[in-house]
Motif scaffolding. Structure first.
Motif, PDB file in Angstrom:
ATOM      1  N   PRO A  70       0.778  -1.232   0.000  1.00  0.00           N
ATOM      2  CA  PRO A  70       0.000   0.000   0.000  1.00  0.00           C
ATOM      3  C   PRO A  70       0.815   1.292   0.000  1.00  0.00           C
ATOM      4  CG  PRO A  70       0.085  -0.894   2.205  1.00  0.00           C
ATOM      5  CD  PRO A  70       0.742  -1.902   1.301  1.00  0.00           C
ATOM      6  N   VAL A  71       2.102   1.202   0.274  1.00  0.00           N
ATOM      7  CA  VAL A  71       2.919   2.405   0.423  1.00  0.00           C
ATOM      8  C   VAL A  71       3.622   2.751  -0.889  1.00  0.00           C
ATOM      9  CG1 VAL A  71       4.841   3.464   1.680  1.00  0.00           C
ATOM     10  CG2 VAL A  71       3.260   1.919   2.872  1.00  0.00           C
ATOM     11  N   SER A  72       3.426   3.983  -1.357  1.00  0.00           N
ATOM     12  CA  SER A  72       4.163   4.510  -2.517  1.00  0.00           C
ATOM     13  C   SER A  72       5.073   5.621  -2.018  1.00  0.00           C
ATOM     14  CB  SER A  72       3.222   5.092  -3.568  1.00  0.00           C
ATOM     15  OG  SER A  72       2.571   4.077  -4.288  1.00  0.00           O
ATOM     16  N   VAL A  73       6.329   5.541  -2.398  1.00  0.00           N
ATOM     17  CA  VAL A  73       7.306   6.539  -2.002  1.00  0.00           C
ATOM     18  C   VAL A  73       7.941   7.105  -3.262  1.00  0.00           C
ATOM     19  CG1 VAL A  73       9.323   7.027  -0.567  1.00  0.00           C
ATOM     20  CG2 VAL A  73       7.807   5.128   0.042  1.00  0.00           C
ATOM     21  N   PHE A  74       7.975   8.423  -3.347  1.00  0.00           N
ATOM     22  CA  PHE A  74       8.660   9.095  -4.449  1.00  0.00           C
ATOM     23  C   PHE A  74      10.005   9.556  -3.916  1.00  0.00           C
ATOM     24  CE2 PHE A  74       4.256   9.061  -5.481  1.00  0.00           C
ATOM     25  CZ  PHE A  74       4.249   8.814  -6.839  1.00  0.00           C
ATOM     26  N   ILE A  75      11.062   9.143  -4.585  1.00  0.00           N
ATOM     27  CA  ILE A  75      12.412   9.381  -4.089  1.00  0.00           C
ATOM     28  C   ILE A  75      13.187  10.194  -5.109  1.00  0.00           C
ATOM     29  CG2 ILE A  75      14.511   8.301  -3.215  1.00  0.00           C
ATOM     30  CD1 ILE A  75      12.790   5.715  -2.872  1.00  0.00           C
ATOM     31  N   SER A  76      13.703  11.318  -4.653  1.00  0.00           N
ATOM     32  CA  SER A  76      14.548  12.170  -5.492  1.00  0.00           C
ATOM     33  C   SER A  76      16.001  11.874  -5.147  1.00  0.00           C
ATOM     34  CB  SER A  76      14.242  13.643  -5.232  1.00  0.00           C
ATOM     35  OG  SER A  76      12.903  13.927  -5.549  1.00  0.00           O
ATOM     36  N   ILE A  77      16.783  11.581  -6.173  1.00  0.00           N
ATOM     37  CA  ILE A  77      18.191  11.193  -5.995  1.00  0.00           C
ATOM     38  C   ILE A  77      19.081  12.212  -6.687  1.00  0.00           C
ATOM     39  CG2 ILE A  77      19.937   9.419  -6.485  1.00  0.00           C
ATOM     40  CD1 ILE A  77      17.758   8.342  -4.661  1.00  0.00           C
ATOM     41  N   LYS A  78      20.096  12.641  -5.973  1.00  0.00           N
ATOM     42  CA  LYS A  78      21.138  13.487  -6.567  1.00  0.00           C
ATOM     43  C   LYS A  78      22.435  12.708  -6.495  1.00  0.00           C
ATOM     44  CE  LYS A  78      22.943  18.027  -7.045  1.00  0.00           C
ATOM     45  NZ  LYS A  78      22.941  17.922  -8.488  1.00  0.00           N
ATOM     46  N   LEU A  79      23.118  12.629  -7.623  1.00  0.00           N
ATOM     47  CA  LEU A  79      24.417  11.954  -7.668  1.00  0.00           C
ATOM     48  C   LEU A  79      25.533  12.961  -7.423  1.00  0.00           C
ATOM     49  CD1 LEU A  79      23.952   9.628 -10.778  1.00  0.00           C
ATOM     50  CD2 LEU A  79      23.480   9.132  -8.372  1.00  0.00           C
ATOM     51  N   GLU A  80      26.692  12.447  -6.992  1.00  0.00           N
ATOM     52  CA  GLU A  80      27.852  13.312  -6.783  1.00  0.00           C
ATOM     53  C   GLU A  80      28.319  13.920  -8.095  1.00  0.00           C
ATOM     54  OE1 GLU A  80      30.606  10.687  -4.845  1.00  0.00           O
ATOM     55  OE2 GLU A  80      29.538  10.836  -2.913  1.00  0.00           O
ATOM     56  N   ARG A  81      28.272  13.113  -9.163  1.00  0.00           N
ATOM     57  CA  ARG A  81      28.642  13.586 -10.499  1.00  0.00           C
ATOM     58  C   ARG A  81      27.622  13.068 -11.491  1.00  0.00           C
ATOM     59  NH1 ARG A  81      34.503  11.610  -9.326  1.00  0.00           N
ATOM     60  NH2 ARG A  81      33.336   9.717  -9.473  1.00  0.00           N
ATOM     61  N   GLN A  82      27.443  13.812 -12.573  1.00  0.00           N
ATOM     62  CA  GLN A  82      26.456  13.433 -13.580  1.00  0.00           C
ATOM     63  C   GLN A  82      27.122  12.962 -14.868  1.00  0.00           C
ATOM     64  OE1 GLN A  82      26.232  16.517 -11.905  1.00  0.00           O
ATOM     65  NE2 GLN A  82      24.871  15.590 -10.419  1.00  0.00           N
ATOM     66  N   SER A 140      22.630  12.595  -2.392  1.00  0.00           N
ATOM     67  CA  SER A 140      21.496  12.863  -1.504  1.00  0.00           C
ATOM     68  C   SER A 140      20.276  12.063  -1.939  1.00  0.00           C
ATOM     69  CB  SER A 140      21.160  14.353  -1.465  1.00  0.00           C
ATOM     70  OG  SER A 140      20.594  14.776  -2.679  1.00  0.00           O
ATOM     71  N   ILE A 141      19.434  11.788  -0.939  1.00  0.00           N
ATOM     72  CA  ILE A 141      18.198  11.036  -1.135  1.00  0.00           C
ATOM     73  C   ILE A 141      17.097  11.785  -0.390  1.00  0.00           C
ATOM     74  CG2 ILE A 141      16.978   8.873  -0.691  1.00  0.00           C
ATOM     75  CD1 ILE A 141      19.789   7.526  -0.541  1.00  0.00           C
ATOM     76  N   GLU A 142      16.027  12.142  -1.096  1.00  0.00           N
ATOM     77  CA  GLU A 142      14.865  12.769  -0.456  1.00  0.00           C
ATOM     78  C   GLU A 142      13.644  11.923  -0.753  1.00  0.00           C
ATOM     79  OE1 GLU A 142      13.992  16.887  -1.012  1.00  0.00           O
ATOM     80  OE2 GLU A 142      16.096  17.484  -0.702  1.00  0.00           O
ATOM     81  N   SER A 143      12.945  11.528   0.303  1.00  0.00           N
ATOM     82  CA  SER A 143      11.770  10.675   0.168  1.00  0.00           C
ATOM     83  C   SER A 143      10.499  11.457   0.460  1.00  0.00           C
ATOM     84  CB  SER A 143      11.854   9.501   1.152  1.00  0.00           C
ATOM     85  OG  SER A 143      13.045   8.769   0.950  1.00  0.00           O
ATOM     86  N   SER A 144       9.480  11.240  -0.351  1.00  0.00           N
ATOM     87  CA  SER A 144       8.157  11.821  -0.130  1.00  0.00           C
ATOM     88  C   SER A 144       7.147  10.684  -0.202  1.00  0.00           C
ATOM     89  CB  SER A 144       7.825  12.867  -1.202  1.00  0.00           C
ATOM     90  OG  SER A 144       8.727  13.941  -1.164  1.00  0.00           O
ATOM     91  N   PHE A 145       6.359  10.551   0.860  1.00  0.00           N
ATOM     92  CA  PHE A 145       5.375   9.479   0.927  1.00  0.00           C
ATOM     93  C   PHE A 145       4.035   9.948   0.384  1.00  0.00           C
ATOM     94  CE2 PHE A 145       8.624   8.148   3.744  1.00  0.00           C
ATOM     95  CZ  PHE A 145       8.600   6.768   3.721  1.00  0.00           C
ATOM     96  N   SER A 146       3.439   9.133  -0.462  1.00  0.00           N
ATOM     97  CA  SER A 146       2.133   9.433  -1.022  1.00  0.00           C
ATOM     98  C   SER A 146       1.075   9.209   0.046  1.00  0.00           C
ATOM     99  CB  SER A 146       1.869   8.512  -2.208  1.00  0.00           C
ATOM    100  OG  SER A 146       0.531   8.605  -2.619  1.00  0.00           O
ATOM    101  N   LEU A 147       0.183  10.175   0.205  1.00  0.00           N
ATOM    102  CA  LEU A 147      -0.937  10.027   1.124  1.00  0.00           C
ATOM    103  C   LEU A 147      -2.125   9.356   0.445  1.00  0.00           C
ATOM    104  CD1 LEU A 147      -0.795  13.506   2.869  1.00  0.00           C
ATOM    105  CD2 LEU A 147       0.129  11.319   3.685  1.00  0.00           C
ATOM    106  N   GLY A 148      -2.185   9.455  -0.859  1.00  0.00           N
ATOM    107  CA  GLY A 148      -3.259   8.846  -1.623  1.00  0.00           C
ATOM    108  C   GLY A 148      -3.103   9.190  -3.086  1.00  0.00           C
ATOM    109  N   GLN A 149      -3.641   8.356  -3.920  1.00  0.00           N
ATOM    110  CA  GLN A 149      -3.545   8.570  -5.360  1.00  0.00           C
ATOM    111  C   GLN A 149      -4.770   9.335  -5.840  1.00  0.00           C
ATOM    112  OE1 GLN A 149      -3.913   5.180  -8.220  1.00  0.00           O
ATOM    113  NE2 GLN A 149      -1.753   5.654  -8.494  1.00  0.00           N
ATOM    114  N   VAL A 150      -4.533  10.430  -6.522  1.00  0.00           N
ATOM    115  CA  VAL A 150      -5.615  11.249  -7.036  1.00  0.00           C
ATOM    116  C   VAL A 150      -6.021  10.779  -8.431  1.00  0.00           C
ATOM    117  CG1 VAL A 150      -6.278  13.592  -7.706  1.00  0.00           C
ATOM    118  CG2 VAL A 150      -4.881  13.218  -5.658  1.00  0.00           C
TER     119      VAL A 150
END
Length: 158
Positions: A70-82, A140-150
């Motif tokens: 039931p859990v959806s997590v949106f994760i933003s990833i930044k790498l040290e180099r691109q 870096s890693i930033e996580s955002s949890f979905s509260l519900g799907q629209v």
């Protein structure tokens, strides 16, 4: 106007694609009736679109909550180099993980955006600790949890 480099889509092709996107289990006859063709030319058009890569496959839509994810997590990833090597290494690592449902290479502040599904917060923490944080070059890693799907749609606006 959506066209591939190889094959322009006719109005009938777009209707066929619309029907298949709404219900991938429709019979050829039902699709043909809907778009105003007989079954043989309808099937021929479908096969041509499959061969051209316009139709990339068929699958069942599964409700993630109904199967215990039931859990959806949106994760933003930044790498040290691109650099290409680092981007490819990250892509190869996450490609092996079934929890990652989608991954996009992004412009802007972050390099990747992932959608991950899991059973609960503990399962996400395990995924984060044992997999994501183990990839070399992640800054870096930033996580955002979905509260519900629209809204969710797999139907392209043809």
């Amino acid at each position: 106007m959506a066209e591939t480099a190889k094959t322009p889509l006719s109005a009938v092709d777009r209707k066929i694609l619309g029907a298949l996107q709404e219900d991938g289990r429709m019979t050829i006859q039902a699709i043909a009736d809907r778009v105003g063709l007989s079954a043989s030319p309808c099937l021929r058009r479908i096969r041509q679109m499959e061969q051209a890569g316009i139709i990339s496959g068929y699958s069942a839509s599964v409700d993630q909550k109904a199967v215990g994810l039931p859990v959806s997590v949106f994760i933003s990833i930044k790498l040290e180099r691109q650099r290409a090597a680092e981007l490819d290494a990250f892509s190869a690592a996450i490609d092996r993980w079934p929890e990652v449902m989608e991954c996009y290479l992004m412009t802007g502040q972050f390099d990747f955006l992932l959608r991950v599904v899991c059973a609960d917060l503990q399962a996400y923490e395990q995924f984060l600790r044992e997999r994501l944080t183990q990839i070399a070059g992640v800054a870096s890693i930033e996580s955002s949890f979905s509260l519900g799907q629209v809204k969710q749609s797999r139907v392209l606006p043809l």
